[in-house]
Design an enzyme around this catalytic site. Structure first.
Site, PDB file in Angstrom:
ATOM      1  N   HIS A   1       0.872  -1.178   0.000  1.00  0.00           N
ATOM      2  CA  HIS A   1       0.000   0.000   0.000  1.00  0.00           C
ATOM      3  C   HIS A   1       0.911   1.230   0.000  1.00  0.00           C
ATOM      4  O   HIS A   1       2.028   1.170   0.514  1.00  0.00           O
ATOM      5  CB  HIS A   1      -0.830  -0.055   1.289  1.00  0.00           C
TER       6      HIS A   1
ATOM      7  N   ASP B   1       2.893  -4.865   8.124  1.00  0.00           N
ATOM      8  CA  ASP B   1       1.689  -4.056   7.957  1.00  0.00           C
ATOM      9  C   ASP B   1       0.516  -5.034   8.030  1.00  0.00           C
ATOM     10  O   ASP B   1       0.265  -5.781   7.084  1.00  0.00           O
ATOM     11  CB  ASP B   1       1.755  -3.338   6.602  1.00  0.00           C
TER      12      ASP B   1
ATOM     13  N   LYS C   1     -10.584  -0.731  10.390  1.00  0.00           N
ATOM     14  CA  LYS C   1     -10.744  -1.876   9.477  1.00  0.00           C
ATOM     15  C   LYS C   1     -11.106  -3.139  10.253  1.00  0.00           C
ATOM     16  O   LYS C   1     -11.262  -4.206   9.677  1.00  0.00           O
ATOM     17  CB  LYS C   1      -9.463  -2.106   8.684  1.00  0.00           C
TER      18      LYS C   1
ATOM     19  N   CYS D   1      -4.751   2.611  -3.682  1.00  0.00           N
ATOM     20  CA  CYS D   1      -3.494   3.096  -3.053  1.00  0.00           C
ATOM     21  C   CYS D   1      -2.363   2.101  -3.262  1.00  0.00           C
ATOM     22  O   CYS D   1      -1.488   1.931  -2.397  1.00  0.00           O
ATOM     23  CB  CYS D   1      -3.667   3.381  -1.562  1.00  0.00           C
TER      24      CYS D   1
END
Ligand code: ALA
Length: 409
Positions: A126, A203, A229, A367
Site C-alpha cells: 500500500h 503491515d 478496518k 493506493c
C-alpha cells in the site's frame, strides 16, 4: 455451505448501518478493505464514554480521569492479549497503520539509516508502506529495494533472498495485500531477515480482522494495524514493537505525556509505551478499540477466517462465470479480497452502476499504483469481504456485475 454462514447472518443484525437502503435496494457493503461497519457494541461504547468518564488521562487525580486512564490501559492490555504481545507496554496507540509505519520509518531512520544502507519493501505494498520509506531513503541517501511479485500475486522469495544483506536496515511488508488478497509468508520472511540481524515491520492493516495474529510466534519486530478496518473507530490504531526496539528508537513526537521531566537544559523521556504517545491521544478511540477486539474474540478469529474463506471461494467461482472477467491476484493463500478487471470496461463505471444496485465496492488503484503498473490495468473492481457478508450477497454481486458489464460492453 459452511456452518458459520448462519452465524454470519446473525452477525449482520449487529450492524445498524447495514440495515439501510441505497437507491431503494438493501445495502450490500463490500468495501471492507477500506473500512468496516461498526457493531452496536462499538457505537454504544463511544456514546457511553462521552456520557460517563470523558476526561483526560494520565493527568488528573479526580475520579473521572482515573476511570478514563484505567479504561485506556485495560484496552491496551486487551490488545496486547489479542496479538499475544509479551507486555502491554509493547502496544503503542497510534492514529492508524499509516501513523505506525511513519513512526517506525522516521525514528529508525534517524537512529540508523545512512548512505549505502537500504530498506526492503515489496511490489504489493500500500502507498502507506512505500512513501514513508521513500521519504527517509531520500533524506538519508539510502536505497529502497523492492521484492518483485509473480503473475499470481505472490512474493518471489528467491528474489527477496538476493536483496537481503547486512546493510539492510529494515524489511517492511504487508501480511495481506489490500488489492490482491495474498497472504504473505511473513513468518518465513522474518526468519530469513533475522539471519542478517535485520528487523521486520509487518503491515497488518488487512490481516488483524481476518486471521489470527501472534506477534511472538511470528517474531516480528514491529506490527501495525488500524481500528477502523477491524470494526472499531476511525483515528485509532496500534503499533506493536518489541521492547528492545522501542527502547532503542528515539521519540517520534515531543509533547506532554512522553516526558518524565522537562527543563530547558534537558528533557528526560518517559518509559514505554508513553514515550511514543505525545499529547492528548484519541482516548475514546483507544478505549472503544477493546469493544472491537471483544467482538472479534467472541466470534473467534478462526471461525471468522473459515467463514470468510468460504465466502471468497464461492465469490471467486461465481464471478469467474462472467465472460471476460479476470481476477487480479490468484495467489494460493488468499483471503477476503477479490480484485477484478474486464478488458474494455472501466472499473469506475462498474462501481457507479453497482452503487445504483445497492452494492458498495471500491474501484481504482486502491493506493497500490505499483500493482496496477505490474498488471497493466488502470484500476480494478474490488469486493472485500467481512464477517457480516453472506452467500446471498455474493450471488447478488455476481448477478449485478454481470448486468453492469453487459451494459458497459
Ligand atoms: N487501505 C484502504 C483500502 O485498501 C483504504 O481500501
Amino acid at each position: 455451505m459452511n456452518e458459520y454462514l448462519y452465524k454470519g447472518e446473525g452477525v449482520k443484525a449487529q450492524f445498524p448501518a447495514l440495515k439501510q437502503m441505497v437507491y431503494g435496494k438493501p445495502l450490500i457493503y463490500l468495501d471492507n478493505g477500506a473500512t468496516t461497519q461498526k457493531p452496536y457494541s462499538v457505537i454504544n461504547a463511544i456514546s457511553s464514554y462521552y456520557q460517563t468518564i470523558n476526561s483526560n488521562i494520565h493527568r488528573g487525580v479526580h475520579s473521572l480521569s482515573q476511570k478514563a486512564t484505567d479504561a485506556y490501559e485495560v484496552s491496551r492490555n486487551a490488545i496486547a492479549a489479542f496479538i499475544n504481545a509479551s507486555k502491554p507496554s509493547e502496544v503503542i496507540f497510534t492514529k492508524g497503520t499509516t501513523d505506525g509505519i511513519n513512526l517506525v520509518a522516521s525514528t529508525l531512520a534517524a537512529l540508523d539509516l545512512r548512505q549505502g544502507d537500504s530498506v526492503i519493501i515489496s511490489n504489493m505494498e500500500h502507498h502507506s508502506n512505500i512513501v514513508p520509506w521513500q521519504m527517509v531513503c531520500e533524506h538519508y541517501k539510502a536505497q529502497l529495494k523492492v521484492v518483485p511479485i509473480s503473475e499470481e500475486g505472490e512474493l518471489l522469495l528467491d528474489e527477496y533472498d538476493k536483496l537481503l544483506d547486512e546493510r539492510v536496515k529494515i524489511v517492511s511488508i504487508s501480511y495481506i495485500s489490500n488489492t490482491l488478497g495474498t497472504i504473505n509468508p511473513v513468518k518465513e520472511m522474518i526468519s530469513r531477515a533475522h539471519k542478517f540481524g535485520v528487523p521486520v515491520l509487518i503491515d497488518a492493516a488487512q490481516a488483524v480482522q481476518h486471521i489470527p495474529i501472534d506477534v511472538q510466534d511470528l517474531d516480528c519486530d514491529f506490527l501495525a494495524f488500524s481500528g477502523h478496518k477491524m470494526y472499531g473507530p476511525t483515528g485509532i490504531g496500534v503499533l506493536y514493537g518489541k521492547e528492545e526496539w522501542l527502547n532503542k528508537l528515539p521519540p517520534y513526537q515531543g509533547g506532554g505525556d512522553m516526558i518524565k521531566s522537562v527543563c530547558f537544559e534537558k528533557t528526560e523521556y518517559n518509559e514505554l509505551p508513553f514515550k511514543f504517545e505525545a499529547g492528548t491521544p484519541n482516548i475514546e478511540g483507544a478505549i472503544v478499540l477493546k469493544e472491537a477486539v471483544d467482538f472479534i474474540a467472541e466470534l473467534g478469529i478462526q471461525n471468522i477466517a473459515a467463514f470468510e474463506q468460504s465466502l471468497l471461494e464461492y465469490a471467486t467461482a461465481r464471478v469467474l462465470e462472467i465472460p471476460g472477467l479476470r481476477i487480479i491476484g490468484t495467489a494460493k493463500h488468499k483471503t477476503s479480497v477479490l480484485s477484478m478487471f474486464v478488458d474494455g470496461v472501466h472499473p469506475y463505471d462498474v462501481g457507479v452502476l453497482l452503487d445504483k444496485m445497492g452494492i458498495a465496492v471500491r474501484t481504482g488503484h486502491h493506493c497500490t499504483e505499483p500493482i496496477m503498473d505490474f498488471y497493466r490495468v488502470p484500476g480494478t473492481i474490488r469486493a472485500s469481504f467481512a464477517v457480516y457478508n453472506t452467500m446471498e450477497e455474493v450471488d447478488k454481486l455476481a448477478n449485478s456485475l454481470q448486468k453492469a458489464i453487459t451494459m458497459l460492453s
